[in-house]
Structure formats: C-alpha cells, structure tokens
Design a protein around this motif. Structure first.
Motif, PDB file in Angstrom:
ATOM      1  N   VAL A 158      51.158  30.682  41.926  1.00 24.76           N
ATOM      2  CA  VAL A 158      50.179  30.016  42.787  1.00 24.76           C
ATOM      3  C   VAL A 158      49.800  30.928  43.948  1.00 24.76           C
ATOM      4  CG1 VAL A 158      49.834  28.102  44.390  1.00 24.76           C
ATOM      5  CG2 VAL A 158      50.886  27.686  42.162  1.00 24.76           C
ATOM      6  N   LEU A 159      50.787  31.544  44.581  1.00 20.99           N
ATOM      7  CA  LEU A 159      50.533  32.409  45.722  1.00 20.99           C
ATOM      8  C   LEU A 159      49.669  33.597  45.317  1.00 20.99           C
ATOM      9  CD1 LEU A 159      51.310  32.641  48.734  1.00 20.99           C
ATOM     10  CD2 LEU A 159      53.124  34.188  48.025  1.00 20.99           C
ATOM     11  N   LYS A 160      49.980  34.210  44.182  1.00 24.35           N
ATOM     12  CA  LYS A 160      49.197  35.360  43.744  1.00 24.35           C
ATOM     13  C   LYS A 160      47.793  34.936  43.346  1.00 24.35           C
ATOM     14  CE  LYS A 160      49.384  39.538  40.964  1.00 24.35           C
ATOM     15  NZ  LYS A 160      50.212  40.381  40.070  1.00 24.35           N
ATOM     16  N   ALA A 161      47.657  33.790  42.686  1.00 24.41           N
ATOM     17  CA  ALA A 161      46.344  33.303  42.293  1.00 24.41           C
ATOM     18  C   ALA A 161      45.467  33.043  43.516  1.00 24.41           C
ATOM     19  CB  ALA A 161      46.483  32.030  41.455  1.00 24.41           C
ATOM     20  N   MET A 162      46.066  32.499  44.581  1.00 27.33           N
ATOM     21  CA  MET A 162      45.308  32.288  45.814  1.00 27.33           C
ATOM     22  C   MET A 162      44.876  33.629  46.418  1.00 27.33           C
ATOM     23  SD  MET A 162      47.049  29.056  47.770  1.00 27.33           S
ATOM     24  CE  MET A 162      48.723  29.687  47.743  1.00 27.33           C
ATOM     25  N   ASP A 163      45.789  34.591  46.399  1.00 28.89           N
ATOM     26  CA  ASP A 163      45.506  35.901  46.938  1.00 28.89           C
ATOM     27  C   ASP A 163      44.355  36.577  46.179  1.00 28.89           C
ATOM     28  OD1 ASP A 163      46.128  38.134  48.702  1.00 28.89           O
ATOM     29  OD2 ASP A 163      46.899  39.135  46.920  1.00 28.89           O
TER      30      ASP A 163
END
Length: 213
Positions: free
Chosen positions: A203-208
């Motif tokens: 999730v964090l990488k997808a947001m980034d």
C-alpha cells in the motif's frame, strides 16, 4: 464544494488553535470538534458528524495508535489523517496497518494539509512524499524510485485498493465474488510485481507511485 467536517485531536491547546485558525482560511473546511486526548476523540465521534479526523499520535490518557486500534475493533468507518511531529518508519507503518488513510508531519505547508484533507475525505490515501522516501530507505527491497516491472492488471488494482482500505482476503473475496484462494494468489502477485514482502508495504509503495487514487 461540499463542506468537510473535521475533528481536531491534539494534546497541545496552542497547536489546535493554530491549525484551526489556518483551516478557517480555506472555504469548506470546518473544525466541528476538538479533543486533547484519544478518549475525548472517541467521545466526540459519538456526538459530531465528522468527515476527517486530524489525529496526533503521542497524547496522554489514550494515544493516537490506541484510537486507531479502537476504531478498527469497532469497525467504525472513519477517515483518519495522522498529523504529528514524528515520522519513524515503524510508526508510519503501524498507523497505516491500523487503518489511517494519511500521514503528515506538522511542518507541512497549509496547501499540502488542505490537499491531504480533501484526499482523505474522499476515502483515498495520502502520505507526505518525504515520509514515503524515508520509509522506503529503511528496506533495501523497497527503493522509492522503483517502478513496477510488470503492470498490475485491472483486477489486481481493484484488489490493491481494497487492501488499502483495510479489507481482509475473506472480505475482498466477498466483494469481488472470487474465492479466498484466488484473492490470496492475486495478493501474492501484487506483492511480487511491487517487489515488497507484505500488504502494508504494498500500500505504501503504491501510494508513493501514484497507483492508488
């Protein structure tokens, strides 16, 4: 533009007054309630219609993390934007695991704060870019500049959005009319394509990378 009702949670009175004064400069943003600790915040949610909670983390009586845990246990759908002075990578991940939709430091600009509030009010995610870079640097397998080597399929993007919303594999299976085994395989494929080892980092990488809207 519809008004956004905000619950402001911070143990420092002057900080609350400052944030409230700044938000009053922007149309459509209304601080409808304030709380100085997590217990008061939960009480305010019972008595005020709130679209976004601006939540500090380290507070007396009941911390921000405990508020997130309580909201998760009650299955109450609340859009929480963490606004704090702390940006340790484990703390960021803990907040996201517990259902926060956004994470900002208090040194953020007013424009960025307003944009984050609007984003979170829509049920989307927002993490300050400087924080995603800091978290990314904590794991060699997750460099912030990486791109997806193999694009996510439409169904994988849908599954990732549900993962970001905090759904379990069983809940995703019901929502997408798939078997739990199929969803589990899709999640594994997403982790592989994003080159991460768990759902929170995905999730964090997808947001980034701008994959979640």
């Amino acid at each position: 533009m519809e008004a956004i009702n905000i619950l402001l949670v911070d143990d420092q009175h002057l900080v609350r007054e400052g944030i409230k004064s700044l938000l009053a400069l922007r149309p459509g943003l209304h601080v409808v309630a304030e709380a100085s600790d997590g217990r008061q915040a939960l009480s305010c949610l019972d008595s005020h219609p709130v679209d976004v909670v601006l939540l500090d983390i380290r507070m007396p009586v009941m911390s921000g993390l405990e508020v997130l845990e309580s909201l998760g246990e009650s299955s109450r759908a609340v859009n929480v934007l963490v606004l704090t002075t702390f940006d340790e990578h484990e703390l960021v991940l803990d907040c996201l695991r517990l259902g926060a939709r956004g994470y900002l430091r208090k040194d953020v600009t007013l424009d960025a704060l307003v944009k984050a509030i609007h984003t979170v009010a829509r049920g989307e995610h927002w993490v300050q870019p400087a924080i995603t870079e800091r978290v990314a640097s904590a794991w060699p397998e997750y460099p912030a500049s990486d791109s997806v080597h193999t694009p996510l399929s439409a169904i994988e993007t849908q599954v990732l959005q549900l993962v970001a919303a905090g759904y379990s594999n069983e809940e995703i299976a019901r929502a997408t009319h798939k078997s739990v085994g199929t969803v589990r395989n899709q999640v594994s494929s997403i982790l592989g394509k994003l080159n991460v080892r768990d759902r929170t980092r995905a999730v964090l990488k997808a947001m980034d990378m701008g994959l979640l809207y």
